[in-house]
Write a protein that holds these residues in place. Structure first.
Motif, PDB file in Angstrom:
ATOM      1  N   MET A   1       9.230  -1.901 -60.870  1.00  0.00           N
ATOM      2  CA  MET A   1       8.332  -2.986 -61.267  1.00  0.00           C
ATOM      3  C   MET A   1       7.888  -3.730 -60.008  1.00  0.00           C
ATOM      4  SD  MET A   1       9.090  -6.195 -63.831  1.00  0.00           S
ATOM      5  CE  MET A   1       9.246  -5.097 -65.204  1.00  0.00           C
ATOM      6  N   LEU A   2       6.618  -4.022 -59.928  1.00  0.00           N
ATOM      7  CA  LEU A   2       6.079  -4.709 -58.756  1.00  0.00           C
ATOM      8  C   LEU A   2       6.373  -6.197 -58.820  1.00  0.00           C
ATOM      9  CD1 LEU A   2       2.605  -2.968 -58.577  1.00  0.00           C
ATOM     10  CD2 LEU A   2       4.589  -2.491 -57.186  1.00  0.00           C
ATOM     11  N   LYS A   3       6.754  -6.773 -57.692  1.00  0.00           N
ATOM     12  CA  LYS A   3       6.952  -8.209 -57.634  1.00  0.00           C
ATOM     13  C   LYS A   3       5.600  -8.904 -57.650  1.00  0.00           C
ATOM     14  CE  LYS A   3      11.316  -7.929 -55.095  1.00  0.00           C
ATOM     15  NZ  LYS A   3      12.021  -8.309 -53.863  1.00  0.00           N
ATOM     16  N   LYS A   4       5.619 -10.164 -58.085  1.00  0.00           N
ATOM     17  CA  LYS A   4       4.369 -10.909 -58.206  1.00  0.00           C
ATOM     18  C   LYS A   4       3.671 -11.036 -56.855  1.00  0.00           C
ATOM     19  CE  LYS A   4       5.742 -13.622 -62.245  1.00  0.00           C
ATOM     20  NZ  LYS A   4       5.982 -14.972 -62.755  1.00  0.00           N
ATOM     21  N   SER A   5       4.470 -11.056 -55.798  1.00  0.00           N
ATOM     22  CA  SER A   5       3.888 -11.275 -54.474  1.00  0.00           C
ATOM     23  C   SER A   5       3.291 -10.014 -53.887  1.00  0.00           C
ATOM     24  CB  SER A   5       4.966 -11.807 -53.514  1.00  0.00           C
ATOM     25  OG  SER A   5       6.044 -10.892 -53.432  1.00  0.00           O
ATOM     26  N   HIS A   6       3.481  -8.895 -54.584  1.00  0.00           N
ATOM     27  CA  HIS A   6       2.948  -7.639 -54.075  1.00  0.00           C
ATOM     28  C   HIS A   6       1.668  -7.260 -54.820  1.00  0.00           C
ATOM     29  CE1 HIS A   6       7.172  -6.305 -52.542  1.00  0.00           C
ATOM     30  NE2 HIS A   6       6.675  -7.354 -51.914  1.00  0.00           N
ATOM     31  N   LEU A   7       0.776  -6.654 -54.128  1.00  0.00           N
ATOM     32  CA  LEU A   7      -0.457  -6.197 -54.746  1.00  0.00           C
ATOM     33  C   LEU A   7      -0.530  -4.683 -54.631  1.00  0.00           C
ATOM     34  CD1 LEU A   7      -3.054  -8.778 -53.369  1.00  0.00           C
ATOM     35  CD2 LEU A   7      -1.987  -8.757 -55.613  1.00  0.00           C
ATOM     36  N   GLU A  66      -7.922   5.671 -65.582  1.00  0.00           N
ATOM     37  CA  GLU A  66      -7.719   6.952 -64.897  1.00  0.00           C
ATOM     38  C   GLU A  66      -7.036   6.754 -63.554  1.00  0.00           C
ATOM     39  OE1 GLU A  66      -7.405  10.799 -64.037  1.00  0.00           O
ATOM     40  OE2 GLU A  66      -7.963   9.948 -65.977  1.00  0.00           O
ATOM     41  N   LEU A  67      -7.405   5.677 -62.842  1.00  0.00           N
ATOM     42  CA  LEU A  67      -6.772   5.382 -61.557  1.00  0.00           C
ATOM     43  C   LEU A  67      -5.278   5.118 -61.720  1.00  0.00           C
ATOM     44  CD1 LEU A  67      -9.464   3.122 -59.877  1.00  0.00           C
ATOM     45  CD2 LEU A  67      -8.696   5.356 -59.089  1.00  0.00           C
ATOM     46  N   ILE A  68      -4.928   4.371 -62.768  1.00  0.00           N
ATOM     47  CA  ILE A  68      -3.521   4.071 -63.026  1.00  0.00           C
ATOM     48  C   ILE A  68      -2.753   5.351 -63.335  1.00  0.00           C
ATOM     49  CG2 ILE A  68      -1.932   2.925 -64.621  1.00  0.00           C
ATOM     50  CD1 ILE A  68      -4.022   0.695 -64.885  1.00  0.00           C
ATOM     51  N   GLY A  76       5.101   9.728 -59.026  1.00  0.00           N
ATOM     52  CA  GLY A  76       6.157  10.421 -59.754  1.00  0.00           C
ATOM     53  C   GLY A  76       6.858   9.595 -60.803  1.00  0.00           C
ATOM     54  N   VAL A  77       6.277   8.442 -61.173  1.00  0.00           N
ATOM     55  CA  VAL A  77       6.956   7.570 -62.130  1.00  0.00           C
ATOM     56  C   VAL A  77       7.004   8.179 -63.532  1.00  0.00           C
ATOM     57  CG1 VAL A  77       6.396   5.479 -60.855  1.00  0.00           C
ATOM     58  CG2 VAL A  77       4.834   6.284 -62.618  1.00  0.00           C
ATOM     59  N   ILE A  78       6.073   9.069 -63.829  1.00  0.00           N
ATOM     60  CA  ILE A  78       6.048   9.700 -65.147  1.00  0.00           C
ATOM     61  C   ILE A  78       7.279  10.578 -65.356  1.00  0.00           C
ATOM     62  CG2 ILE A  78       4.741  11.284 -66.637  1.00  0.00           C
ATOM     63  CD1 ILE A  78       2.213  10.314 -65.363  1.00  0.00           C
ATOM     64  N   GLN A  79       7.865  11.040 -64.261  1.00  0.00           N
ATOM     65  CA  GLN A  79       9.042  11.896 -64.355  1.00  0.00           C
ATOM     66  C   GLN A  79      10.335  11.107 -64.534  1.00  0.00           C
ATOM     67  OE1 GLN A  79       8.412  15.060 -64.659  1.00  0.00           O
ATOM     68  NE2 GLN A  79       6.255  14.625 -64.270  1.00  0.00           N
ATOM     69  N   LYS A  80      10.277   9.778 -64.376  1.00  0.00           N
ATOM     70  CA  LYS A  80      11.474   8.972 -64.547  1.00  0.00           C
ATOM     71  C   LYS A  80      11.893   8.959 -66.019  1.00  0.00           C
ATOM     72  CE  LYS A  80      10.785   5.809 -60.661  1.00  0.00           C
ATOM     73  NZ  LYS A  80      10.647   4.392 -60.241  1.00  0.00           N
ATOM     74  N   GLU A  81      13.198   9.086 -66.242  1.00  0.00           N
ATOM     75  CA  GLU A  81      13.708   9.175 -67.607  1.00  0.00           C
ATOM     76  C   GLU A  81      13.370   7.928 -68.422  1.00  0.00           C
ATOM     77  OE1 GLU A  81      17.959   9.878 -69.957  1.00  0.00           O
ATOM     78  OE2 GLU A  81      17.836  10.038 -67.778  1.00  0.00           O
ATOM     79  N   SER A  82      13.498   6.750 -67.810  1.00  0.00           N
ATOM     80  CA  SER A  82      13.229   5.512 -68.532  1.00  0.00           C
ATOM     81  C   SER A  82      11.768   5.428 -68.966  1.00  0.00           C
ATOM     82  CB  SER A  82      13.579   4.300 -67.659  1.00  0.00           C
ATOM     83  OG  SER A  82      12.814   4.305 -66.462  1.00  0.00           O
ATOM     84  N   VAL A  83      10.863   5.892 -68.100  1.00  0.00           N
ATOM     85  CA  VAL A  83       9.433   5.877 -68.427  1.00  0.00           C
ATOM     86  C   VAL A  83       9.131   6.880 -69.533  1.00  0.00           C
ATOM     87  CG1 VAL A  83       7.099   6.285 -67.548  1.00  0.00           C
ATOM     88  CG2 VAL A  83       8.781   5.107 -66.122  1.00  0.00           C
ATOM     89  N   ARG A  84       9.715   8.061 -69.422  1.00  0.00           N
ATOM     90  CA  ARG A  84       9.485   9.095 -70.439  1.00  0.00           C
ATOM     91  C   ARG A  84      10.006   8.648 -71.801  1.00  0.00           C
ATOM     92  NH1 ARG A  84       8.392  14.162 -68.079  1.00  0.00           N
ATOM     93  NH2 ARG A  84       9.236  15.263 -69.873  1.00  0.00           N
TER      94      ARG A  84
END
Length: 202
Positions: A1-7, A66-68, A76-84
């Motif tokens: 998860m991205l921190k608020k301070s990161h873009l 589409e960009l997302i 590779g986040v789609i391969q993470k078990e929690s995301v799947r």
């Protein structure tokens, strides 16, 4: 998860098609064509009059989506078990809603069935609610050590963020929000209802 301070900067190149291709695709994002039919559906679902401005807004939305997807695949986040698991839960939720809608449309629902469902939900969610926080650990020894740490002045929320195994509540300091005792497992509910405001269970 991205921190608020990161873009998150997403760089892309989009090429609008011309000639015969315009009839088939609305835009190309990094080589991936988005069919014009998707643009047409999005404009239709918006409920706004079909005009160039609305189409430009819809096209931007499709490009962003589409960009997302491309960025998620790249990282590779789609391969993470929690995301799947979350994707599968969303898929099942959509199917459940679709099956229910199809059933109502084809079979119909009687007033008696609606009343029975209402009474069932009413009994499940009525009554007192509790604002509760918890720390989930694997071993009893871990729980006892944390209880001792809290009793000696440790901050519950900070400890929950650092040690709780519950991915849903740990980032929020163990906060489960407002819950009804009937919506939880009996052992948890029994301990919860016996606590006073601000008290930590043993």
């Amino acid at each position: 998860m991205l921190k608020k301070s990161h873009l998150l900067c997403l760089c892309f190149s989009s090429t609008l098609l011309s000639g015969v291709a315009i009839a088939q695709n609305a835009v190309i994002v990094n080589g991936k064509a988005i069919p014009k039919t998707q643009l047409d559906k999005l404009v239709q679902k918006s409920g706004q009059p079909d005009n160039p401005q609305v189409r430009d807004q819809a096209r931007e939305m499709l490009v962003t989506r589409e960009l997302i997807i491309q960025e998620a695949d790249k990282r590779g986040v789609i391969q993470k078990e929690s995301v799947r698991e979350q994707l599968e839960q969303s898929r099942v939720g959509v199917l459940v809603a679709a099956v229910f809608e199809d059933y109502v449309e084809k079979e119909g629902v009687t007033e008696a069935e609606l009343k029975a469902t209402y009474e069932s939900m009413k009994s499940q969610y009525s009554g007192k609610e509790y604002h509760v926080e918890h720390i989930l650990v694997e071993k009893e020894s871990d729980a006892k050590a944390i209880i001792a740490q809290i009793k000696s002045g440790g901050n519950f929320e900070d400890i929950a963020k650092a040690k709780s195994k519950d991915p849903g509540s740990a980032p929020n300091g163990g906060d489960l929000g407002y819950v009804n005792e009937k919506s939880l497992v009996p052992e948890f509910s029994k301990a919860m209802v016996q606590l006073k405001n601000g008290q930590v269970s043993d």
